[in-house]
Design a protein around this motif. Structure first.
Motif, PDB file in Angstrom:
ATOM      1  N   GLY A   1     -16.112   4.255  -0.171  1.00 39.67           N
ATOM      2  CA  GLY A   1     -17.385   4.950  -0.260  1.00 39.67           C
ATOM      3  C   GLY A   1     -17.164   6.371  -0.741  1.00 39.67           C
ATOM      4  O   GLY A   1     -16.530   6.625  -1.760  1.00 39.67           O
ATOM      5  N   GLU A   2     -17.671   7.333   0.021  1.00 39.78           N
ATOM      6  CA  GLU A   2     -17.498   8.732  -0.315  1.00 39.78           C
ATOM      7  C   GLU A   2     -16.266   9.347   0.343  1.00 39.78           C
ATOM      8  O   GLU A   2     -15.967  10.515   0.126  1.00 39.78           O
ATOM      9  N   ARG A   3     -15.565   8.577   1.137  1.00 42.89           N
ATOM     10  CA  ARG A   3     -14.417   9.114   1.851  1.00 42.89           C
ATOM     11  C   ARG A   3     -13.149   8.983   1.031  1.00 42.89           C
ATOM     12  O   ARG A   3     -12.992   8.058   0.223  1.00 42.89           O
ATOM     13  N   ARG A   4     -12.238   9.913   1.240  1.00 44.65           N
ATOM     14  CA  ARG A   4     -10.930   9.891   0.616  1.00 44.65           C
ATOM     15  C   ARG A   4      -9.888  10.092   1.706  1.00 44.65           C
ATOM     16  O   ARG A   4      -9.974  11.041   2.500  1.00 44.65           O
ATOM     17  N   MET A   5      -8.931   9.173   1.772  1.00 41.49           N
ATOM     18  CA  MET A   5      -7.885   9.258   2.782  1.00 41.49           C
ATOM     19  C   MET A   5      -6.534   9.239   2.090  1.00 41.49           C
ATOM     20  O   MET A   5      -6.282   8.422   1.199  1.00 41.49           O
ATOM     21  N   ALA A   6      -5.672  10.158   2.501  1.00 42.87           N
ATOM     22  CA  ALA A   6      -4.322  10.234   1.945  1.00 42.87           C
ATOM     23  C   ALA A   6      -3.361   9.470   2.846  1.00 42.87           C
ATOM     24  O   ALA A   6      -3.336   9.668   4.059  1.00 42.87           O
ATOM     25  N   LEU A   7      -2.585   8.611   2.231  1.00 43.61           N
ATOM     26  CA  LEU A   7      -1.518   7.894   2.922  1.00 43.61           C
ATOM     27  C   LEU A   7      -0.213   8.538   2.472  1.00 43.61           C
ATOM     28  O   LEU A   7       0.233   8.332   1.343  1.00 43.61           O
TER      29      LEU A   7
ATOM     30  N   HIS B   1       0.854  -1.189   0.000  1.00 37.10           N
ATOM     31  CA  HIS B   1       0.000   0.000   0.000  1.00 37.10           C
ATOM     32  C   HIS B   1       0.890   1.239   0.000  1.00 37.10           C
ATOM     33  O   HIS B   1       1.105   1.846   1.047  1.00 37.10           O
ATOM     34  N   PRO B   2       1.406   1.635  -1.178  1.00 40.12           N
ATOM     35  CA  PRO B   2       2.281   2.811  -1.254  1.00 40.12           C
ATOM     36  C   PRO B   2       1.537   4.097  -0.903  1.00 40.12           C
ATOM     37  O   PRO B   2       0.312   4.121  -0.748  1.00 40.12           O
ATOM     38  N   ALA B   3       2.295   5.169  -0.785  1.00 38.12           N
ATOM     39  CA  ALA B   3       1.690   6.475  -0.532  1.00 38.12           C
ATOM     40  C   ALA B   3       0.768   6.849  -1.678  1.00 38.12           C
ATOM     41  O   ALA B   3       1.068   6.613  -2.847  1.00 38.12           O
ATOM     42  N   GLY B   4      -0.378   7.434  -1.339  1.00 38.22           N
ATOM     43  CA  GLY B   4      -1.345   7.816  -2.356  1.00 38.22           C
ATOM     44  C   GLY B   4      -2.689   8.131  -1.740  1.00 38.22           C
ATOM     45  O   GLY B   4      -2.820   8.295  -0.524  1.00 38.22           O
ATOM     46  N   ILE B   5      -3.702   8.210  -2.584  1.00 41.92           N
ATOM     47  CA  ILE B   5      -5.077   8.481  -2.163  1.00 41.92           C
ATOM     48  C   ILE B   5      -5.859   7.174  -2.220  1.00 41.92           C
ATOM     49  O   ILE B   5      -5.862   6.475  -3.241  1.00 41.92           O
TER      50      ILE B   5
END
Length: 919
Positions: free
Chosen positions: A577-583, A569-573
């Motif tokens: 659902g409707e949520r967006r989480m940045a790693l 799971h590299p860095a990214g978006i």
């Protein structure tokens, strides 16, 4: 290598040639054999004559010295002299090269690869078994020690990753197959500590010798800190404070720099400086930001992708439904709340249970009491939610108002009528806000008054909970903490029934201030969301901080994201659902220490090669020898000798890196500007790129034969790196797996289009029968979305492109029959005259699907590279394709000169006037 103090020789056997110098000295000084004395009476007639140009009997010592010095310089140069060479590893056993491959290694990755390649090359020459460990967390099992030259291909293809360096957990397992012999290891480090680094340092120093190459540049990382007001944190290994860029789409959708954020004061701990970076931006600008990035930094740790924590808050509205009649909508409290919150927040309306299911950041209750979901709402507030309530007639008439939960203060039933028809007083104005409160700095208009309000029960802490009051010090807004969340109450209605506050601009400002203090949904809450146990990657980052498509990755479990980015799971978006989480990859770090290891000085690691200097000295000595010889000849051929000297002097070498630092262009781009060479975009598909090169080469040949335009060889363009301003036309083939350019590349492309350049997009899918490639329309939309492209329309019959050089009715390539799109006319007048105003009438883009380069393509032998049609019809189609190419190039170079006939009368009138005024 032979080491003599600070001087080393790569090929010391060449130095044996220095033995010949004394012999050379004797040879050059040798006298010719003595002449025989023969008595000849006629010689007496020559007595008294003087030779005006006597020949020296012996070469002068200084000329001999110049020649010997030149020969000695050549011998020393070919011996490979190096000043202060790198210490040589005297071990003859196995070698392990460890390369940190996390984001911190990206800034100087080519230099790291060069150092590792030099170590592998030396090990291959010595016949040492070698292993290469890329510390990216992907290697498992024992390391395979093999010939060093077999590792070079993997090393050259290696790239840094978008997470921190990760070593195998157990060094003993990794070194299980270590061959016998004197072991040594070279560790090319990124300078950061990681969980298994100390264990590896101990294992390598115990097994043999360990040499560590530390990073050459300071390490800087950017992270996002949550809380009531999200902010950035800049961590660096030096005390510099670089600017943080806020990047997002402009109104046209093009990514560009929206703001520049200045870091605050530094706090230094164990050599690491930490600076806060406040995101103090207007909501409408802040919600457009897609990433924050440290200026002039090119690695994933310098990038923070914006997600729901940075962007718009989600606000749930709960209240009575709007009345259907348009005139009665102004009586609804939700109408005023909707108008005030819509510009800066995402609104969700419905019942309280439905709103809670959407996990909002803020919930607004308009005159709501006796809630059925009070327990669920209480838990939501205690977990960090912000609940804003408005009073109203229903709340004032509620008989159990004193016991109503989820209020910051206890209220009295009935309320207070200040300026009504049955009251003696006048409506109350607002008191100025406290200078240290949440509404500090907002002005209170004189025309904002309150006619009715709900009054609180007296309590010792009432004054502490009042954050806005009326002129008589009665509360207008109260606030209280509850767990990690907040309770806020407006003691007036959300419509204009009790006050004219909701129809003032102050109402919008107060709500913005309150919602800005709300916590967005924390990452922990998202990870524990039972409805979304998996997160799907949308956009990923590579080690250099560039956007990459999310391909080949399965949905990631929510608990795995809590550990930060990694191989799976590299860095990214990531979306659920409707949520967006940045790693994000960056964050706090600690500097590494290397007990028992030898640190290699990067500045002196490769030494200084003296070969070039010695060759230049030898050339200079030879030039001086030629000049001295000319002087001995008393000036004869002196001019020729000086010319030889000037030609023999070496020019200083210019390295590509130095040229780049000075801002020099790619030589191919300079040639493109000088020769009007046609250019094409490199897609990464070798077949497509070769077809582009051959096609533009064939079109260039036709242009040289039929027109006065004489293009040079086509130029390959990397839009992520190359400067585009020197190009006239850019051919862009669209492929289904083409990587999108970086935001900086789109900035250059838009500048290129605005400054008069043109891009020919060719989707190459014009063969509807299926013989050609797949449908590329979706790929084209994704590729061209960030570009500033005007409205497009099919080429009209009177367009300049149809008659620039040849008269054309169609624009075939390898395929035919598909429309070609250009900039649409901007008015009815423009349609009638064919006149365009942008870029001198040249459309900034031309889009088609006929695969023109395959029709133009010629191989190196001058033969057509791709077949077209059958027989004569195919050749006729190829000829029309060439004519379209000629028209296109002439159209780009000359603009609208053939459609500019509307100016002919004015020009003739002006010439006539000038002729009449001429004497």
């Amino acid at each position: 290598m032979l080491i003599l103090g600070p001087l080393g020789f790569i090929a010391p056997w060449v130095l044996t040639a220095l033995i010949a110098l004394p012999v050379l000295w004797l040879i050059l000084r040798a006298m010719p054999p003595s002449p025989r004395l023969i008595a000849f009476p006629g010689v007496a007639l020559l007595r008294g004559l003087v030779d005006r140009q006597p020949v020296a009997r012996r070469t002068p010592w200084w000329l001999l010295l110049l020649r010997l010095a030149a020969v000695a310089a050549l011998i020393l140069a070919f011996a490979g002299p190096v000043w202060k060479p790198a210490p040589q590893d005297d071990a003859d056993g196995p070698l392990l090269v460890v390369m940190d491959a996390g984001w911190a290694a990206a800034p100087d990755w080519p230099a790291r690869q060069a150092r590792a390649e030099r170590a592998l090359t030396e090990a291959a020459a010595a016949g040492r078994p070698t292993a290469l460990l890329l510390a990216d967390g992907r290697h498992q099992g024992p390391l395979a020690f093999q010939p060093a030259d077999s590792l070079l291909a993997g090393l050259r293809a290696a790239q840094p990753v978008a997470w921190t360096t990760e070593l195998p957990e157990d060094p003993a397992t990794a070194l299980a197959d270590l061959p016998s012999g004197r072991f040594s290891a070279l560790w090319i480090a990124d300078g950061l500590d990681n969980p298994h680094r100390q264990v590896w340092v101990r294992a390598l120093t115990e097994a043999g010798s360990l040499t560590v190459l530390p990073p050459a540049s300071p390490i800087r990382a950017l992270a996002l800190e949550g809380g009531e007001s999200p902010a950035l944190r800049l961590t660096s290994s030096d005390e510099a404070a670089p600017v943080v860029l806020a990047i997002g789409p402009d109104p046209q959708g093009t990514p560009r720099e929206l703001a520049r954020l200045q870091p605050g004061a530094a706090q230094i701990t164990r050599g690491v400086a930490t600076r806060p970076v406040a995101i103090d931006l207007p909501p409408e600008l802040r919600n457009r930001i897609t990433r924050f990035q440290i200026e002039a930094a090119a690695h994933a740790g310098a990038v923070v992708l914006a997600d729901d924590r940075v962007r718009r808050h989600k606000v749930g509205l709960v209240g009575a439904a709007d009345r259907q009649a348009e005139g009665q909508q102004l009586l609804s409290p939700l109408h005023y709340l909707r108008r005030a919150l819509a510009p800066s927040a995402d609104l969700v309306e419905g019942g309280l249970g439905d709103v809670l299911d959407t996990a909002p950041d803020v919930i607004v209750l308009a005159d709501q009491v006796d809630l059925a979901e009070v327990d669920e709402l209480t838990g939501w507030v205690e977990d960090g939610g912000l609940l804003i309530r408005f009073a109203g007639p229903r709340m004032g008439a509620y008989d159990a108002l004193a016991d109503e939960p989820l209020l910051p203060v206890r209220l009295r039933q009935g309320g207070r009528d200040i300026g009504g028809a049955l009251s003696w007083g006048d409506p109350r104005a607002l008191r100025d806000f406290d200078g240290d409160g949440i509404f500090a700095g907002l002005s209170t208009p004189d025309d904002v008054t309150v006619r009715a309000q709900l009054m609180p029960q007296p309590s010792p802490d009432l004054s502490e909970r009042i954050i806005a009051a009326l002129s008589d010090n009665t509360p207008l807004v109260t606030q209280a903490r509850m767990g990690q969340g907040q309770l806020v109450l407006f003691h007036v209605t959300a419509n204009a029934e009790w006050s004219n506050l909701p129809i003032s601009g102050l109402f919008v400002q107060m709500l913005d201030r309150l919602i800005a203090t709300a916590r967005t949904t924390p990452v922990e809450a998202q990870a524990e969301d039972r409805e979304h146990p998996f997160w799907v990657p949308e956009t990923l980052l590579d080690g250099f901080g560039r956007d990459q498509p999310a391909e080949g990755l399965a949905p990631v479990p929510a608990e795995a994201l809590a550990d930060g980015p990694g191989p799976d799971h590299p860095a990214g978006i990531y979306a659920a659902g409707e949520r967006r989480m940045a790693l994000n990859a960056g964050g706090g770090f600690e500097l590494a220490t290397w007990p028992g290891a030898q640190l290699e000085n990067r500045a002196e690691a490769a030494g200084r090669d003296l070969k070039g200097l010695l060759l230049a000295a030898a050339a200079l000595l030879m030039a001086l020898d030629a000049l001295g010889s000319a002087a001995l000849m008393r000036g004869r051929r002196l001019a020729a000798a000086l010319l030889v000297v000037m030609m023999a002097l070496p020019s200083p070498p210019v390295h590509a890196q130095e040229a780049d630092e000075q801002g020099a262009l790619n030589p191919e781009l300079v040639r493109a500007a000088d020769e009007v060479a046609l250019a094409y975009v490199v897609t990464g598909d070798e077949r497509v790129d070769e077809a582009s090169r051959q096609g533009l080469r064939g079109l260039s040949m036709v242009l040289r034969q039929r027109t006065s335009v004489e293009p040079g060889e086509p130029v390959a363009i990397d839009v992520n790196q190359d400067e585009l301003s020197v190009l006239t036309m850019l051919y862009w083939p669209v492929t289904d797996n083409q990587v999108l350019p970086s935001p900086q590349a789109y900035l250059r492309l838009n500048h290129y289009l605005r400054s008069g350049g043109m891009i020919l997009f060719d989707t190459r899918d014009g063969d509807i029968a299926g013989l050609g490639g797949p449908d590329m329309s979706e790929s084209l939309r994704n590729l061209a979305a960030p570009l500033e492209i005007p409205p497009l329309a099919p080429v009209p019959d009177d367009h300049v492109l149809t008659r620039t050089f040849y008269l054309l009715a169609d624009f075939p390539g390898r395929w035919q029959g598909q429309s070609v799109w250009v900039e649409a006319p901007i008015s009815s007048e423009a349609v009638a005259s064919g006149f365009r105003h942008l870029n001198d009438g040249v459309s900034p883009v031309v889009i088609g699907a006929n695969s023109w380069t395959e029709a133009w393509a010629m191989d190196d032998d001058g033969s057509y590279a791709f077949p077209i049609g059958r027989g004569w019809e195919g050749e006729q189609q190829r000829e029309m394709a060439y004519r379209f190419g000629v028209n296109l190039v002439m159209y780009v170079l000359t603009g609208n000169y053939k459609s500019d006939q509307v100016h002919v009368p004015a020009l003739l009138d002006r010439l006539r006037v000038e002729e009449e005024l001429a004497p």
